[in-house]
Design a protein around this motif. Structure first.
Motif, mmCIF file in Angstrom:
data_model
loop_
_atom_site.group_PDB
_atom_site.id
_atom_site.type_symbol
_atom_site.label_atom_id
_atom_site.label_comp_id
_atom_site.label_asym_id
_atom_site.label_seq_id
_atom_site.Cartn_x
_atom_site.Cartn_y
_atom_site.Cartn_z
ATOM 1 N N SER A 244 -35.794 -28.200 -26.836
ATOM 2 C CA SER A 244 -35.339 -29.463 -26.250
ATOM 3 C C SER A 244 -35.267 -30.571 -27.311
ATOM 4 O O SER A 244 -34.431 -31.462 -27.249
ATOM 5 C CB SER A 244 -36.285 -29.868 -25.111
ATOM 6 N N ALA B 56 -33.149 -32.972 -23.997
ATOM 7 C CA ALA B 56 -33.696 -34.251 -23.524
ATOM 8 C C ALA B 56 -34.673 -34.872 -24.523
ATOM 9 O O ALA B 56 -34.699 -36.100 -24.703
ATOM 10 C CB ALA B 56 -34.394 -34.034 -22.183
ATOM 11 N N ILE C 55 -32.780 -36.534 -27.279
ATOM 12 C CA ILE C 55 -32.262 -37.858 -26.866
ATOM 13 C C ILE C 55 -33.383 -38.901 -26.929
ATOM 14 O O ILE C 55 -33.195 -39.996 -27.468
ATOM 15 C CB ILE C 55 -31.695 -37.788 -25.421
ATOM 16 N N LYS D 271 -33.490 -42.208 -29.294
ATOM 17 C CA LYS D 271 -33.619 -43.577 -28.746
ATOM 18 C C LYS D 271 -34.674 -44.362 -29.510
ATOM 19 O O LYS D 271 -34.566 -45.571 -29.681
ATOM 20 C CB LYS D 271 -34.003 -43.514 -27.257
ATOM 21 N N GLN E 32 -26.244 -47.283 -28.539
ATOM 22 C CA GLN E 32 -26.225 -47.028 -27.079
ATOM 23 C C GLN E 32 -25.074 -46.118 -26.690
ATOM 24 O O GLN E 32 -25.234 -45.177 -25.914
ATOM 25 C CB GLN E 32 -26.087 -48.346 -26.330
ATOM 26 N N ILE F 237 -25.660 -42.527 -27.928
ATOM 27 C CA ILE F 237 -26.652 -41.802 -27.125
ATOM 28 C C ILE F 237 -26.065 -41.440 -25.749
ATOM 29 O O ILE F 237 -26.270 -40.331 -25.244
ATOM 30 C CB ILE F 237 -27.959 -42.609 -27.032
ATOM 31 N N ALA F 238 -25.285 -42.335 -25.196
ATOM 32 C CA ALA F 238 -24.649 -42.032 -23.894
ATOM 33 C C ALA F 238 -23.698 -40.838 -24.052
ATOM 34 O O ALA F 238 -23.636 -39.952 -23.196
ATOM 35 C CB ALA F 238 -23.894 -43.258 -23.378
ATOM 36 N N TRP F 239 -22.959 -40.814 -25.157
ATOM 37 C CA TRP F 239 -22.037 -39.695 -25.418
ATOM 38 C C TRP F 239 -22.819 -38.386 -25.557
ATOM 39 O O TRP F 239 -22.459 -37.357 -24.989
ATOM 40 C CB TRP F 239 -21.228 -39.983 -26.695
ATOM 41 N N GLU G 108 -25.703 -37.748 -24.308
ATOM 42 C CA GLU G 108 -26.258 -37.371 -22.998
ATOM 43 C C GLU G 108 -25.209 -36.655 -22.157
ATOM 44 O O GLU G 108 -25.496 -35.695 -21.459
ATOM 45 C CB GLU G 108 -26.796 -38.613 -22.259
ATOM 46 N N THR G 109 -23.975 -37.109 -22.269
ATOM 47 C CA THR G 109 -22.908 -36.478 -21.495
ATOM 48 C C THR G 109 -22.523 -35.124 -22.084
ATOM 49 O O THR G 109 -22.400 -34.139 -21.364
ATOM 50 C CB THR G 109 -21.638 -37.372 -21.510
ATOM 51 N N LEU H 21 -26.133 -32.682 -23.823
ATOM 52 C CA LEU H 21 -27.089 -32.192 -22.815
ATOM 53 C C LEU H 21 -26.462 -31.160 -21.889
ATOM 54 O O LEU H 21 -27.167 -30.389 -21.263
ATOM 55 C CB LEU H 21 -27.642 -33.346 -21.968
ATOM 56 N N THR H 22 -25.146 -31.168 -21.813
ATOM 57 C CA THR H 22 -24.507 -30.204 -20.914
ATOM 58 C C THR H 22 -23.943 -28.989 -21.660
ATOM 59 O O THR H 22 -23.513 -28.035 -21.036
ATOM 60 C CB THR H 22 -23.354 -30.880 -20.121
#
Ligand SMILES: C[S@@+](CC[C@H](N)C(=O)[O-])C[C@H]1O[C@@H](n2cnc3c(N)ncnc32)[C@H](O)[C@@H]1O
Length: 267
Positions: A206, A211, A214, A218, A237, A240-242, A244-245, A248-249
């Protein structure tokens, strides 16, 4: 973060400072794992049977691993050049079959020749000068049939690719104390040259891909950019949002995906 750190000698002050205020604030592996035994120590402990083994723990820090190995029946010598770490170890983790020494492994020559069944070193090789020479030194400490078990960060995964890009293209101070950035390939090559058998695996998946990566970014990326005198909160920001999308998938798979590598060399 300290961009001027170039040699193992420079790190001693940093270690003493970190151990003085409490290592939890500095070393990610302890922050990551809420269980009593951090993942690195746990993975190495389950690697072999420790009963009756004479063990040298190089860079033993505050002594948890050395203590757990002694509890499992090993006779352990833990060495570390941070007197603050050894003071803490001596006060916290004592066992009749466990001895601590303040010692700089950069200066230890042949005094441990053929004395140990196992040399372990957790999260330390990447902080030493001439690390592959040090591995050869560890190998000279082994009795015949002895083994070396080390852990060190693995950079061949999404976390590593992001941080290595920052380091190599922009000289970004991505870690507090790492002088070297290893991959399994480096150890495979070294073992082959030395005619040692190597088995390796990675863990902390991980942290390498998910996760925990990420959460680490952060915390880490604002510090890295601050130390480079770059202000880009919006960029961090959105990156990190990118991640996460997308990251993470993504179904990351394979032997390399963990953020920590465990390398087990046998003579
Ligand atoms: C990241 S810490 C790991 C500590 C411990 N092995 C653990 O897993 O918690 C690295 C350790 O290596 C020690 N170290 C670094 N260079 C050293 C040297 N030249 N000789 C002895 N210890 C050293 C540091 O003082 C520190 O305790």
């Amino acid at each position: 973060m300290n961009r001027k750190v170039k040699t193992n000698r420079d790190l001693r002050k940093i270690y003493n400072g970190a151990f003085s205020v409490g290592e939890k604030q500095h070393f990610t592996k302890l922050v990551l794992n809420k269980k009593k035994i951090p993942s690195e120590d746990g993975e190495v402990l389950k690697q072999i049977s420790w009963r009756g083994k004479r063990v040298l723990d190089v860079g033993c820090g505050t002594g948890l691993f050395a203590y757990e190995a002694a509890k499992r029946g090993a006779r352990v010598v833990g060495v570390d050049y941070s007197e603050v770490a050894i003071r803490e170890a001596t006060a916290t983790y004592t066992h009749p079959h466990l001895e601590y020494r303040i010692e700089n492994i950069q200066k230890t020559a042949r005094k441990y020749k053929r004395m140990f069944d196992v040399v372990v070193s957790l999260g330390t090789l990447e902080h030493l000068d001439n690390p592959m020479e040090k591995l050869s030194l560890f190998s000279s400490f082994l009795k015949s049939g002895g083994e070396i078990i080390i852990t060190t960060p693995n950079w061949v995964n999404p976390r590593g690719f992001v941080l290595q890009t920052m380091l190599q293209l922009f000289d970004a101070p991505i870690t507090l104390a790492d002088l070297h950035y290893f991959s399994p390939r480096v150890f495979e090559k070294w073992a082959k040259k030395r005619h040692l058998k190597l088995s390796w695996r990675t863990f902390d998946v991980s942290w390498g891909t998910g996760a925990v990566m990420i959460a680490d970014f952060k915390r880490r990326l604002p510090n890295v950019l601050r130390d480079m005198n770059i202000k880009n909160d919006a960029g961090i920001q959105s990156f990190i949002a990118w991640l996460e999308t997308e990251a993470l998938t993504f179904p990351w798979k394979g032997k390399h995906v963990g953020a920590t590598g465990l390398y087990h060399f046998r003579k």
